[in-house]
Design an enzyme around this catalytic site. Structure first.
Site, PDB file in Angstrom:
ATOM      1  N   GLY A   1      -7.196  81.679  75.110  1.00 62.51           N
ATOM      2  CA  GLY A   1      -8.222  81.721  73.707  1.00 62.51           C
ATOM      3  C   GLY A   1      -8.425  83.372  73.830  1.00 62.51           C
ATOM      4  O   GLY A   1      -8.571  84.306  74.380  1.00 62.51           O
TER       5      GLY A   1
ATOM      6  N   SER B   1      -7.014  82.267  80.570  1.00 63.50           N
ATOM      7  CA  SER B   1      -5.145  81.672  80.482  1.00 63.50           C
ATOM      8  C   SER B   1      -5.061  81.179  79.320  1.00 63.50           C
ATOM      9  O   SER B   1      -4.124  80.958  78.046  1.00 63.50           O
ATOM     10  CB  SER B   1      -5.295  80.237  81.077  1.00 63.50           C
ATOM     11  OG  SER B   1      -6.008  79.155  80.743  1.00 63.50           O
TER      12      SER B   1
ATOM     13  N   TYR C   1     -25.458  72.704  74.168  1.00 61.13           N
ATOM     14  CA  TYR C   1     -24.087  73.920  74.742  1.00 61.13           C
ATOM     15  C   TYR C   1     -25.524  75.592  74.308  1.00 61.13           C
ATOM     16  O   TYR C   1     -24.800  76.368  74.852  1.00 61.13           O
ATOM     17  CB  TYR C   1     -23.129  73.880  74.031  1.00 61.13           C
ATOM     18  CG  TYR C   1     -21.906  75.595  73.476  1.00 61.13           C
ATOM     19  CD1 TYR C   1     -21.486  75.378  73.873  1.00 61.13           C
ATOM     20  CD2 TYR C   1     -21.759  76.063  72.472  1.00 61.13           C
ATOM     21  CE1 TYR C   1     -20.286  76.310  74.428  1.00 61.13           C
ATOM     22  CE2 TYR C   1     -20.997  76.918  72.795  1.00 61.13           C
ATOM     23  CZ  TYR C   1     -20.252  77.131  73.076  1.00 61.13           C
ATOM     24  OH  TYR C   1     -19.470  78.362  72.906  1.00 61.13           O
TER      25      TYR C   1
ATOM     26  N   LYS D   1     -25.884  78.784  76.760  1.00 62.27           N
ATOM     27  CA  LYS D   1     -25.858  80.098  76.197  1.00 62.27           C
ATOM     28  C   LYS D   1     -27.101  81.064  75.825  1.00 62.27           C
ATOM     29  O   LYS D   1     -27.192  82.702  76.518  1.00 62.27           O
ATOM     30  CB  LYS D   1     -24.805  80.563  74.862  1.00 62.27           C
ATOM     31  CG  LYS D   1     -22.864  79.744  74.412  1.00 62.27           C
ATOM     32  CD  LYS D   1     -22.946  80.400  76.154  1.00 62.27           C
ATOM     33  CE  LYS D   1     -20.925  79.518  76.030  1.00 62.27           C
ATOM     34  NZ  LYS D   1     -20.513  80.579  76.808  1.00 62.27           N
TER      35      LYS D   1
ATOM     36  N   SER E   1     -22.529  83.429  72.613  1.00 64.48           N
ATOM     37  CA  SER E   1     -22.317  82.583  71.728  1.00 64.48           C
ATOM     38  C   SER E   1     -23.055  82.852  70.636  1.00 64.48           C
ATOM     39  O   SER E   1     -24.841  82.345  70.874  1.00 64.48           O
ATOM     40  CB  SER E   1     -22.061  80.829  71.744  1.00 64.48           C
ATOM     41  OG  SER E   1     -22.021  80.559  70.321  1.00 64.48           O
TER      42      SER E   1
ATOM     43  N   ARG F   1      -8.750  77.262  85.604  1.00 61.75           N
ATOM     44  CA  ARG F   1      -8.708  75.598  86.702  1.00 61.75           C
ATOM     45  C   ARG F   1      -7.081  75.492  87.115  1.00 61.75           C
ATOM     46  O   ARG F   1      -6.508  75.351  88.161  1.00 61.75           O
ATOM     47  CB  ARG F   1      -8.733  74.782  85.717  1.00 61.75           C
ATOM     48  CG  ARG F   1     -10.826  74.418  86.512  1.00 61.75           C
ATOM     49  CD  ARG F   1     -11.053  73.739  84.907  1.00 61.75           C
ATOM     50  NE  ARG F   1     -10.784  74.010  84.083  1.00 61.75           N
ATOM     51  CZ  ARG F   1     -11.462  72.811  83.428  1.00 61.75           C
ATOM     52  NH1 ARG F   1     -12.342  72.346  83.791  1.00 61.75           N
ATOM     53  NH2 ARG F   1     -11.020  73.884  82.075  1.00 61.75           N
TER      54      ARG F   1
ATOM     55  N   ILE G   1     -14.251  81.193  66.821  1.00 59.54           N
ATOM     56  CA  ILE G   1     -13.235  82.231  66.730  1.00 59.54           C
ATOM     57  C   ILE G   1     -12.259  80.933  66.292  1.00 59.54           C
ATOM     58  O   ILE G   1     -12.168  80.197  67.049  1.00 59.54           O
ATOM     59  CB  ILE G   1     -13.134  83.073  67.989  1.00 59.54           C
ATOM     60  CG1 ILE G   1     -14.899  84.083  68.314  1.00 59.54           C
ATOM     61  CG2 ILE G   1     -11.939  83.387  68.212  1.00 59.54           C
ATOM     62  CD1 ILE G   1     -14.972  84.996  67.349  1.00 59.54           C
TER      63      ILE G   1
HETATM   64  P1  NAP Z   1     -10.796  77.760  75.497  1.00 63.34           P
HETATM   65  O1  NAP Z   1      -9.274  78.141  74.594  1.00 63.34           O
HETATM   66  O2  NAP Z   1     -11.012  76.662  75.211  1.00 63.34           O
HETATM   67  O3  NAP Z   1     -10.860  78.181  76.416  1.00 63.34           O
HETATM   68  C1  NAP Z   1     -11.032  78.801  77.776  1.00 63.34           C
HETATM   69  C2  NAP Z   1     -11.447  78.832  79.142  1.00 63.34           C
HETATM   70  O4  NAP Z   1     -12.252  78.954  79.990  1.00 63.34           O
HETATM   71  C3  NAP Z   1      -9.585  78.613  79.484  1.00 63.34           C
HETATM   72  O5  NAP Z   1      -8.949  79.933  80.365  1.00 63.34           O
HETATM   73  C4  NAP Z   1      -9.944  77.278  80.189  1.00 63.34           C
HETATM   74  O6  NAP Z   1      -8.870  77.608  81.090  1.00 63.34           O
HETATM   75  C5  NAP Z   1     -11.178  77.912  81.544  1.00 63.34           C
HETATM   76  N1  NAP Z   1     -12.094  77.706  82.064  1.00 63.34           N
HETATM   77  C6  NAP Z   1     -12.568  76.248  81.240  1.00 63.34           C
HETATM   78  N2  NAP Z   1     -13.603  75.727  82.213  1.00 63.34           N
HETATM   79  C7  NAP Z   1     -12.963  76.375  83.360  1.00 63.34           C
HETATM   80  C8  NAP Z   1     -13.889  76.196  85.222  1.00 63.34           C
HETATM   81  N3  NAP Z   1     -15.018  75.479  84.759  1.00 63.34           N
HETATM   82  N4  NAP Z   1     -13.410  77.066  85.235  1.00 63.34           N
HETATM   83  C9  NAP Z   1     -12.198  78.186  85.295  1.00 63.34           C
HETATM   84  N5  NAP Z   1     -12.095  78.224  83.989  1.00 63.34           N
HETATM   85  C10 NAP Z   1     -12.517  77.676  83.111  1.00 63.34           C
HETATM   86  O7  NAP Z   1     -12.216  78.164  74.956  1.00 63.34           O
HETATM   87  P2  NAP Z   1     -12.472  80.166  73.738  1.00 63.34           P
HETATM   88  O8  NAP Z   1     -12.901  80.152  72.841  1.00 63.34           O
HETATM   89  O9  NAP Z   1     -11.512  81.431  74.465  1.00 63.34           O
HETATM   90  O10 NAP Z   1     -13.516  79.962  74.518  1.00 63.34           O
HETATM   91  C11 NAP Z   1     -14.341  81.758  75.466  1.00 63.34           C
HETATM   92  C12 NAP Z   1     -15.462  81.735  75.610  1.00 63.34           C
HETATM   93  O11 NAP Z   1     -16.305  81.710  74.314  1.00 63.34           O
HETATM   94  C13 NAP Z   1     -16.046  80.224  76.327  1.00 63.34           C
HETATM   95  O12 NAP Z   1     -17.791  80.964  76.735  1.00 63.34           O
HETATM   96  C14 NAP Z   1     -17.078  79.817  74.949  1.00 63.34           C
HETATM   97  O13 NAP Z   1     -18.066  78.862  74.918  1.00 63.34           O
HETATM   98  C15 NAP Z   1     -17.326  81.108  73.875  1.00 63.34           C
HETATM   99  N6  NAP Z   1     -17.359  81.190  72.571  1.00 63.34           N
HETATM  100  C16 NAP Z   1     -16.100  80.160  71.830  1.00 63.34           C
HETATM  101  C17 NAP Z   1     -16.524  80.200  70.537  1.00 63.34           C
HETATM  102  C18 NAP Z   1     -15.318  79.821  69.932  1.00 63.34           C
HETATM  103  O14 NAP Z   1     -15.672  79.765  68.302  1.00 63.34           O
HETATM  104  N7  NAP Z   1     -13.880  79.861  70.219  1.00 63.34           N
HETATM  105  C19 NAP Z   1     -17.523  80.799  69.664  1.00 63.34           C
HETATM  106  C20 NAP Z   1     -18.126  81.114  70.164  1.00 63.34           C
HETATM  107  C21 NAP Z   1     -18.877  81.591  72.411  1.00 63.34           C
HETATM  108  P3  NAP Z   1      -8.414  75.817  81.931  1.00 63.34           P
HETATM  109  O15 NAP Z   1      -9.307  74.541  81.328  1.00 63.34           O
HETATM  110  O16 NAP Z   1      -6.996  75.624  82.756  1.00 63.34           O
HETATM  111  O17 NAP Z   1      -9.573  76.012  82.921  1.00 63.34           O
END
Ligand code: NAP
Length: 238
Positions: A13, A11, A149, A153, A136, A34, A182
């Protein structure tokens, strides 16, 4: 027939960018999060038709089971799974509450295990499928304030390698992509100038940068059990 890919966390990011790129490349995408309205918002932005928006908390076994059964009944067998659903609860370990630790591990680690397990039932039928888990760089390098966290990972890394061995004979591949910083909701509260200073390439990653690497791993027929860092060189400086 177009290839069906389930994007958990689609949904917002990274998952949203992945969904958009996959749809552009002709895949049928099932967007899971969710919040169904936000998943539907992603679906409405996708190229082509017949994509699905589904509400499911990936940390809840019964919800995952029912969601994947519904996807297979509605769309047929699953070719790809991207586990991008994730949360962070940053803070020093001494100040972390056990219920927050459980919640984080439930989404980031158990959630990916449950979705993989649910998808494999369908993938076994096709004998050609691909899973990409989103880890990550801190799962590889560690970070102050991110003990839980980074453990989630790092756990996902071990899980990815083991599952890759378990399902390789069925021609199912499992890889992990480990991003650095990111630009998404997850990093929105952090000071960008401070983050950028530690990145040799001198900028934050964009969700689209991650999407291209996810597509590469999904489609590469001879790569499995690998961890690919996508961080602008951040790990070189850590
Ligand atoms: P984000 O923008 O916060 O998006 C997180 C996504 O996960 C949303 O679609 C959210 O939708 C969904 N989500 C969260 N809890 C959930 C649950 N219990 N069941 C189903 N969906 C769930 O985060 P992002 O930055 O895109 O992160 C994506 C992935 O990359 C994550 O695993 C994060 O740990 C990893 N990551 C991110 C970064 C960064 O810098 N952004 C760096 C390294 C790794 P809802 O809230 O509607 O459920």
């Amino acid at each position: 027939m177009s290839r069906l890919v389930v994007v958990c966390g689609g949904s917002r990011g990274v998952g949203r960018a992945v969904s958009r790129l996959l749809a552009q490349r002709g895949c049928r995408v099932a967007v899971v999060s969710r919040d169904k309205d936000k998943a539907q918002d992603t679906v409405d932005s996708l190229h082509g038709g017949e994509h699905l928006a589904l509400s499911c908390d990936v940390s809840k076994e019964q919800e995952v089971k029912k969601t994947f059964e519904f996807i297979v009944q509605t769309c047929g067998n699953i070719w790809g799974l991207v586990n991008s659903a994730g949360i962070n609860r940053d803070g020093l370990l001494l100040r972390s509450r056990p219920q927050d630790m459980e919640e984080l591990l439930g989404v980031n680690l158990l959630g990916s295990m449950l979705t993989c397990r649910a998808a494999l039932r369908s993938m076994f039928h096709t004998r050609a499928a691909s899973i990409v888990n989103i880890g990550s760089v801190v799962g590889v390098k560690g970070n102050v304030g991110q003990c839980v966290y980074s453990a989630s990972k790092a756990g996902l890394e071990g899980f990815t390698r083991s599952l890759a061995k378990e399902v390789a004979s069925r021609n199912i591949r499992v890889n992990l992509l480990a991003p650095g910083f990111i630009r998404t909701d997850m990093t929105a509260g952090l000071r960008e100038e401070a983050l950028v200073r530690s990145v040799p390439l001198g900028r934050l990653g964009e969700p689209e940068d991650v999407a291209h690497a996810v597509l590469f791993l999904l489609e590469s027929p001879y790569i499995t059990g690998q961890v690919l860092l996508l961080d602008g060189g951040l790990q070189l400086a850590m």
